[in-house]
Design an enzyme around this catalytic site. Sequence first.
Site, PDB file in Angstrom:
ATOM      1  N   ASN A   7       1.045  -0.968   0.067  1.00  0.00           N
ATOM      2  CA  ASN A   7       0.333  -0.075   0.042  1.00  0.00           C
ATOM      3  C   ASN A   7       0.813   1.129  -0.027  1.00  0.00           C
ATOM      4  O   ASN A   7       1.533   1.611   0.868  1.00  0.00           O
ATOM      5  CB  ASN A   7      -0.299   0.097   0.997  1.00  0.00           C
ATOM      6  CG  ASN A   7      -1.705   0.647   1.198  1.00  0.00           C
ATOM      7  OD1 ASN A   7      -1.761   1.944   0.203  1.00  0.00           O
ATOM      8  ND2 ASN A   7      -2.871   0.774   2.214  1.00  0.00           N
ATOM      9  N   ARG A  93      -2.453  -1.934  -3.510  1.00  0.00           N
ATOM     10  CA  ARG A  93      -3.042  -0.945  -3.754  1.00  0.00           C
ATOM     11  C   ARG A  93      -3.247   0.122  -4.376  1.00  0.00           C
ATOM     12  O   ARG A  93      -1.748   1.110  -5.024  1.00  0.00           O
ATOM     13  CB  ARG A  93      -3.358  -0.485  -2.163  1.00  0.00           C
ATOM     14  CG  ARG A  93      -4.342   1.224  -1.959  1.00  0.00           C
ATOM     15  CD  ARG A  93      -4.772   1.348  -0.763  1.00  0.00           C
ATOM     16  NE  ARG A  93      -5.601   2.888  -0.957  1.00  0.00           N
ATOM     17  CZ  ARG A  93      -4.782   3.759  -0.522  1.00  0.00           C
ATOM     18  NH1 ARG A  93      -3.842   4.563   0.350  1.00  0.00           N
ATOM     19  NH2 ARG A  93      -5.442   5.219  -0.250  1.00  0.00           N
ATOM     20  N   HIS A 182     -11.656   5.031  -0.767  1.00  0.00           N
ATOM     21  CA  HIS A 182     -11.896   4.631   0.221  1.00  0.00           C
ATOM     22  C   HIS A 182     -12.316   3.002  -0.432  1.00  0.00           C
ATOM     23  O   HIS A 182     -13.044   2.461   1.346  1.00  0.00           O
ATOM     24  CB  HIS A 182     -12.657   4.836   1.527  1.00  0.00           C
ATOM     25  CG  HIS A 182     -11.809   6.474   2.055  1.00  0.00           C
ATOM     26  ND1 HIS A 182     -12.327   7.585   2.117  1.00  0.00           N
ATOM     27  CD2 HIS A 182     -10.658   6.448   2.245  1.00  0.00           C
ATOM     28  CE1 HIS A 182     -11.467   8.324   3.776  1.00  0.00           C
ATOM     29  NE2 HIS A 182     -10.060   7.159   3.056  1.00  0.00           N
ATOM     30  N   ARG A 243      -8.084  18.891   5.085  1.00  0.00           N
ATOM     31  CA  ARG A 243      -9.884  18.835   3.860  1.00  0.00           C
ATOM     32  C   ARG A 243     -11.193  19.918   3.472  1.00  0.00           C
ATOM     33  O   ARG A 243     -11.807  19.338   4.657  1.00  0.00           O
ATOM     34  CB  ARG A 243      -9.528  18.336   3.003  1.00  0.00           C
ATOM     35  CG  ARG A 243      -8.090  17.748   2.077  1.00  0.00           C
ATOM     36  CD  ARG A 243      -8.503  16.421   1.701  1.00  0.00           C
ATOM     37  NE  ARG A 243      -7.807  14.791   2.153  1.00  0.00           N
ATOM     38  CZ  ARG A 243      -7.937  13.978   1.775  1.00  0.00           C
ATOM     39  NH1 ARG A 243      -8.557  13.466   1.064  1.00  0.00           N
ATOM     40  NH2 ARG A 243      -6.942  13.007   2.230  1.00  0.00           N
ATOM     41  N   GLU A 386      -8.542  -2.714   5.555  1.00  0.00           N
ATOM     42  CA  GLU A 386      -7.966  -2.888   3.750  1.00  0.00           C
ATOM     43  C   GLU A 386      -6.817  -3.286   3.471  1.00  0.00           C
ATOM     44  O   GLU A 386      -7.127  -4.219   2.024  1.00  0.00           O
ATOM     45  CB  GLU A 386      -7.512  -1.155   3.453  1.00  0.00           C
ATOM     46  CG  GLU A 386      -8.851  -0.030   3.936  1.00  0.00           C
ATOM     47  CD  GLU A 386      -8.171   1.218   3.674  1.00  0.00           C
ATOM     48  OE1 GLU A 386      -7.633   2.037   4.140  1.00  0.00           O
ATOM     49  OE2 GLU A 386      -8.522   1.850   2.401  1.00  0.00           O
TER      50      GLU A 386
END
Length: 401
Positions: A7, A93, A182, A243, A386
């Site tokens: 990842n 990923r 996601h 953000r 994940e």
Amino acid sequence: MKILVLNSGSSSLKFQLFELPDLTVIASGLIERIGGEYSSVRLTFCDSAGAEQVIKKNMVVPEHRPAIAIMSELLLESGAMANVQELAGIGHRVVHGGEFFHEPTLIDRAVMEAIEELVPLAPLHNPANLIGIRVAMEHAPTVPQVAVFDTAFHQSIPEHGYLYALPYTLYEQHKVRRYGFHGTSHDYVAKQAAEHLGMVLGELNIISLHLGNGASAAAIQGGQCIDTSMGLTPLEGLIMGTRSGDLDPAILFYLARETGMTIDELDDMLNKKSGLKGICGENDMRTITELAEQGNHQARLALTMFCYRLKKYIGAYIAALGGVDCIVFTGGIGENSAIVRQLSCQGLERLGIGLDVENNAFRQEGILEVQGADSPVKILVVPTDEELEIATQTLQVIQNL
Ligand code: AMP
């Protein structure tokens, strides 16, 4: 045999080694601040006696290519892996799969070209993911490599959900649309929730809330994503650590005209100086919660705004789904912040959402149910994984070869 999961972030490399057939984790590693003055390198593994061991190093890791070489050395040196022939597959990923990829995909030259073509849509992530793939292929040319895309789970969103109300030619010529991110996490926690509830995923309406440094919501109908809050990029939607999430796009024209800010400055402001940090100067929810408890007005405001935005998305997705059976909280904030779960569900009792404050404050390993006894909607805290999901999807692809 084993499965290795890579990842690669813009300045980090996370990796995990799983033993087949049960996908037991045998080693996990993280290399952070790649390209910085000093990078931190960490590997956790079980030695031959089954005891957990940790290797930690501080070293110069200028880019992803040497990072992957360091990862290989660590896995071999620790004995977690004897040689690459032990690998049944490597799962990568990949952040952006655009409209090309709807599912995990065996990597070949054409797949790599497509990931390269998508670099303008994910300039920080897809190049790092590609380096990971190229170097892994050099190290282990005979091992099947599988790409698992963050965007793939959201490819089931219908046209009316993914298009922006912009000139249609922008979609046709520049692929401007909602992609969402996601996806691997939303997919994993939705499946975990259904299994925990002993219900069939295909019969459930789920709202999944992945709340970490980045945050997104997904509306999942019968296991298929029908809407998500992140858009063309991971900037849209919920309030995040740094953000902004949703805002009136005209703010940008106004600021450019009034202050002379450039496109790069506006980009930097929205991605790195906004969100929780913009409102109260902090982006870690732990610090914000502490400050809010001490009576700090801006920290309290940031927490309230974060939860209010979440609540609006929960409401919107109940409408999009035509009702909800289960709300899932995950990610660093979703899994650990009882106050965020409480405030974002507060006042939703008439929609069938009743959180129990005591259940919600309880902490345990694994999945936690936090709804009250008379809440028709289940509210679950589901730890995301994940890497495990990438390993599972990689295994599914290689088993079909
Ligand atoms: P992630 O990106 O999923 O690793 O989540 C990172 C964020 O989770 C951090 O920035 C923290 O704000 C938040 N977090 C982690 N632990 C806690 C906690 N115990 N309480 C509140 N927030 C937490």
